[in-house]
Write a protein that holds these residues in place. Structure first.
Motif, short mmCIF file in Angstrom:
data_model
loop_
_atom_site.label_atom_id
_atom_site.label_comp_id
_atom_site.label_asym_id
_atom_site.label_seq_id
_atom_site.Cartn_x
_atom_site.Cartn_y
_atom_site.Cartn_z
N GLU A 1 1.72 8.15 -1.28
CA GLU A 1 1.68 7.35 -0.06
C GLU A 1 0.25 6.94 0.27
O GLU A 1 0.00 5.79 0.67
CB GLU A 1 2.29 8.14 1.09
CG GLU A 1 3.78 8.42 0.94
CD GLU A 1 4.28 9.40 1.98
OE1 GLU A 1 3.50 9.78 2.87
OE2 GLU A 1 5.46 9.80 1.90
N GLN B 1 -0.91 4.20 -1.99
CA GLN B 1 -0.31 2.93 -1.60
C GLN B 1 -1.03 2.34 -0.39
O GLN B 1 -1.24 1.13 -0.31
CB GLN B 1 1.17 3.14 -1.28
CG GLN B 1 2.03 3.42 -2.50
CD GLN B 1 3.46 3.74 -2.14
OE1 GLN B 1 3.72 4.59 -1.30
NE2 GLN B 1 4.40 3.06 -2.77
N ASP C 1 -4.36 0.69 -1.36
CA ASP C 1 -4.34 -0.36 -2.39
C ASP C 1 -5.02 -1.62 -1.87
O ASP C 1 -4.75 -2.09 -0.76
CB ASP C 1 -2.89 -0.69 -2.78
CG ASP C 1 -2.63 -0.43 -4.25
OD1 ASP C 1 -3.56 -0.04 -4.95
OD2 ASP C 1 -1.48 -0.61 -4.68
N PRO D 1 10.78 7.02 -2.86
CA PRO D 1 10.98 5.76 -3.58
C PRO D 1 11.07 5.96 -5.09
O PRO D 1 10.57 6.95 -5.65
CB PRO D 1 9.73 4.95 -3.22
CG PRO D 1 8.70 5.97 -2.86
CD PRO D 1 9.45 7.10 -2.22
N LEU E 1 9.76 5.26 -8.43
CA LEU E 1 8.40 4.88 -8.83
C LEU E 1 8.25 4.69 -10.33
O LEU E 1 7.13 4.57 -10.83
CB LEU E 1 7.40 5.96 -8.37
CG LEU E 1 7.21 6.10 -6.86
CD1 LEU E 1 6.35 7.31 -6.55
CD2 LEU E 1 6.59 4.83 -6.28
N PHE F 1 4.11 0.77 -8.31
CA PHE F 1 4.26 0.30 -6.93
C PHE F 1 3.27 -0.81 -6.65
O PHE F 1 2.26 -0.98 -7.35
CB PHE F 1 4.07 1.46 -5.94
CG PHE F 1 2.69 2.09 -5.98
CD1 PHE F 1 1.63 1.55 -5.28
CD2 PHE F 1 2.46 3.25 -6.71
CE1 PHE F 1 0.37 2.13 -5.31
CE2 PHE F 1 1.22 3.85 -6.75
CZ PHE F 1 0.16 3.28 -6.04
N GLY F 2 3.57 -1.58 -5.61
CA GLY F 2 2.66 -2.63 -5.17
C GLY F 2 2.51 -3.76 -6.16
O GLY F 2 3.35 -3.98 -7.03
N GLN G 1 2.88 -3.12 -10.00
CA GLN G 1 4.09 -2.61 -10.62
C GLN G 1 4.37 -3.38 -11.91
O GLN G 1 3.89 -4.49 -12.10
CB GLN G 1 5.28 -2.72 -9.67
CG GLN G 1 5.72 -4.13 -9.38
CD GLN G 1 6.97 -4.17 -8.52
OE1 GLN G 1 8.05 -3.84 -8.97
NE2 GLN G 1 6.79 -4.55 -7.25
N ARG H 1 9.53 -5.42 -15.20
CA ARG H 1 10.49 -4.49 -14.62
C ARG H 1 11.92 -5.05 -14.62
O ARG H 1 12.85 -4.38 -15.08
CB ARG H 1 10.07 -4.16 -13.19
CG ARG H 1 11.13 -3.40 -12.41
CD ARG H 1 10.68 -3.05 -11.01
NE ARG H 1 11.67 -2.21 -10.35
CZ ARG H 1 11.41 -1.49 -9.26
NH1 ARG H 1 10.22 -1.53 -8.71
NH2 ARG H 1 12.36 -0.75 -8.72
#
Length: 549
Positions: free
Chosen positions: A98, A101, A104, A485, A487, A491-492, A495, A499
């Motif tokens: 967290e 994130q 970031d 979440p 992961l 993330f962000g 990522q 995907r």
């Protein structure tokens, strides 16, 4: 819901138990008010240069996931680890994810793979977003997202993947029905690898290769071998300074370059074909991501090539291994398999009418993939610490097992100050007049923070019964999957770019296989995984496919 809620799962072993291990929860114990200096952080014992030498001597590493997991239990939820000239901090609690994130930036930075950079710079190739940091990375990424990662793009290429997945199932069924028993026992891995290449090539280049036939394209088989050689040599070169590996690993550099040469040639032929077709004004219909990027015309041809090759190189092993390990878990958890099959059969008519519905009509199958990837990770790079001799080898299927960020500003994790550090600019490297690689020293002083998802995913304070294969946890509103979440793809903004391609390839193949076959295996023991840039099984069991009438 009741159908699969009753499904029993097979336990695959307890949370790794170690003598004098410190308890690890979702949050660390109350920390003192004063922030502790970086130097006070627990540090993995050993000499950073000896670690680098060990990686070179052992030609990579195979048990690092277990080594890191053990180190967390010995030192606590954060520790410092240096290898060669790199400074790294390892964490494994949700609160640290967290925090990463939250901090970031517009240009989140990750460690760049030196062997991959060396090849591109020596050959004069541009770098794709996987090998970029800073403003150029953001500019290219924002231009790629609409045709690769967005939901409208997913809607366009899902029917292409569905066609390949159906062909895979039909080809397998024809082989099964040739047997009087209506079953076939085989090593399914080569077929799954061919499927991932066939599907990814169609999505990227709009071209079918015919890999699902009895006589697959030799070029594509050579492409698989080139990927294997590239991944293996990457591990052996990534933490050894170039000025040293130039003398100690010259044959490995040669193998690395030859593998990339073939990968680039493979992708360039396909891109050139698309470019020529568009230049001739052939009637347009959706024919893959590359054609979309070329028609959008907001990126240079070299930039499109660079990013397409990144996607091509990352589209095979990183999808095939999660598929194989999901099949393995379903084969030894027949109740879960039956629940997924029932879901696929109920949704078959709607998915046949519109393949895009697969992403919404198969929630339990999506949860099963998340469960495999909870024990698994799609992208990440990290080194070995030391050999774990006494601990048992537990089930794990990560393709890669960390999330990482290079710290661009100071922050605090677990009450320790994490300095941003500095990063020296890369010097240009050019081949010598004789065509040989010129290796120029590189130094990165920026602190790298790595989240070990392998340990996070096995933390019983985060995931109840973490060693059980229990897809339902991702659907229960009060379950750990809903509170934490997913992961596996990062993330962000950083990522995984591929995907959605990977997710739909896995989802549709399993959908078509499960509604047509019972999947069985005699192997019930955990599979040992080895790390060769990506985590892969050392061996794979045979699977038996029984046709469903």
């Amino acid at each position: 819901m009741a159908l699969w809620a009753k499904a029993r799962v097979r336990m695959a072993g307890p949370w790794l138990s170690l003598h004098r291990a410190r308890p690890l929860g979702t949050r660390a114990s109350a920390a003192p008010k004063a922030v502790l200096p970086f130097e006070a952080m627990p540090r993995c014992p050993g000499n950073k240069w000896m670690r680098m030498l060990q990686i070179w001597k052992e030609q990579g590493s195979e048990n690092m996931h277990l080594d890191m997991h053990q180190t967390f239990q010995e030192l606590g939820p954060i520790f410092r680890y240096d290898v060669g000239g790199r400074h790294m901090v390892f964490v494994m609690l949700p609160e640290d994810v967290e925090r990463l994130q939250q901090v970031d930036s517009l240009h989140p930075q990750r460690m760049l793979l030196e062997p991959w950079l060396a090849y591109r710079q020596a050959r004069g190739h541009k770098c794709g977003v996987f090998l970029l940091n800073g403003p150029q990375w953001r500019l290219d990424r924002l231009r790629l997202n609409p045709d690769v990662l967005s939901l409208p793009a997913l809607q366009k290429y899902t029917p292409l993947v569905d066609g390949v997945a159906r062909d895979f199932s039909q080809t397998l069924k024809a082989r099964v029905l040739q047997n009087a028993r209506g079953s076939l026992t085989l090593d399914i891995a080569p077929s799954v690898f061919r499927y991932t290449i066939e599907a990814s090539t169609l999505v990227l280049y709009g071209e079918r290769l015919g890999l699902l036939t009895q006589q697959p394209n030799p070029d594509s088989l050579n492409f698989i071998h080139a990927l294997e050689a590239m991944f293996k040599s990457t591990v052996q070169l990534m933490f050894v300074p170039r000025r040293l590996s130039r003398w100690t690993s010259s044959s490995m550099w040669r193998e690395h370059f030859e593998a990339w040469d073939y990968i680039f040639q493979y992708a360039n032929r396909a891109i050139q074909r698309i470019y020529q077709e568009l230049a001739l004004g052939h009637p347009w219909h959706y024919s893959g991501i590359v054609a979309e990027l070329l028609m959008r015309a907001d990126m240079t041809l070299d930039t499109i090539k660079a990013n397409t090759i990144d996607l091509t190189a990352g589209s095979v092993d990183t999808t095939a291994f999660p598929l194989l390990m999901t099949l393995f878990e379903l084969a030894r958890n027949p109740e879960v398999q039956q629940a997924l099959r029932q879901e696929s059969l109920v949704a078959e008519t709607r998915i046949s009418e519109n393949p895009q519905r697969a992403t919404t009509e198969l929630p339990l199958l999506r949860a099963a993939l998340k469960e495999t990837l909870r024990l698994q990770r799609v992208s990440g790079v990290w080194p070995q610490l030391r050999t774990l001799q006494d601990a048992p080898v537990r089930r794990l299927y990560p393709v890669g097992i960390t999330l990482e960020r290079q710290v661009s500003s100071d922050l605090v994790l677990q009450n320790y100050h994490i300095p941003a550090g500095v990063s020296e600019a890369l010097e240009p490297r050019q081949p010598s007049p004789s065509g040989q690689l010129t290796l120029v020293p590189f130094c990165c002083l920026q602190t790298l923070v790595k989240v070990l998802l392998y340990s996070l995913g096995r933390n019983p304070a985060v995931f109840a019964r973490p060693e059980s294969y229990h897809p339902q946890r991702w659907l229960d509103r009060q379950g750990s999957g809903s509170r934490f979440p997913h992961l596996a793809f990062g993330f962000g903004m950083r990522q995984c770019l591929g995907r959605r391609v990977a997710e739909v390839e896995m989802l549709l193949l399993l959908h078509h296989v499960l509604k047509n076959f019972l999947v069985e295996t005699l192997a019930q023991e955990d599979i040992k995984m080895v790390y060769r840039f990506i985590l892969m099984p050392s061996t794979l069991p045979l699977f038996t496919f029984r046709a469903i009438q």
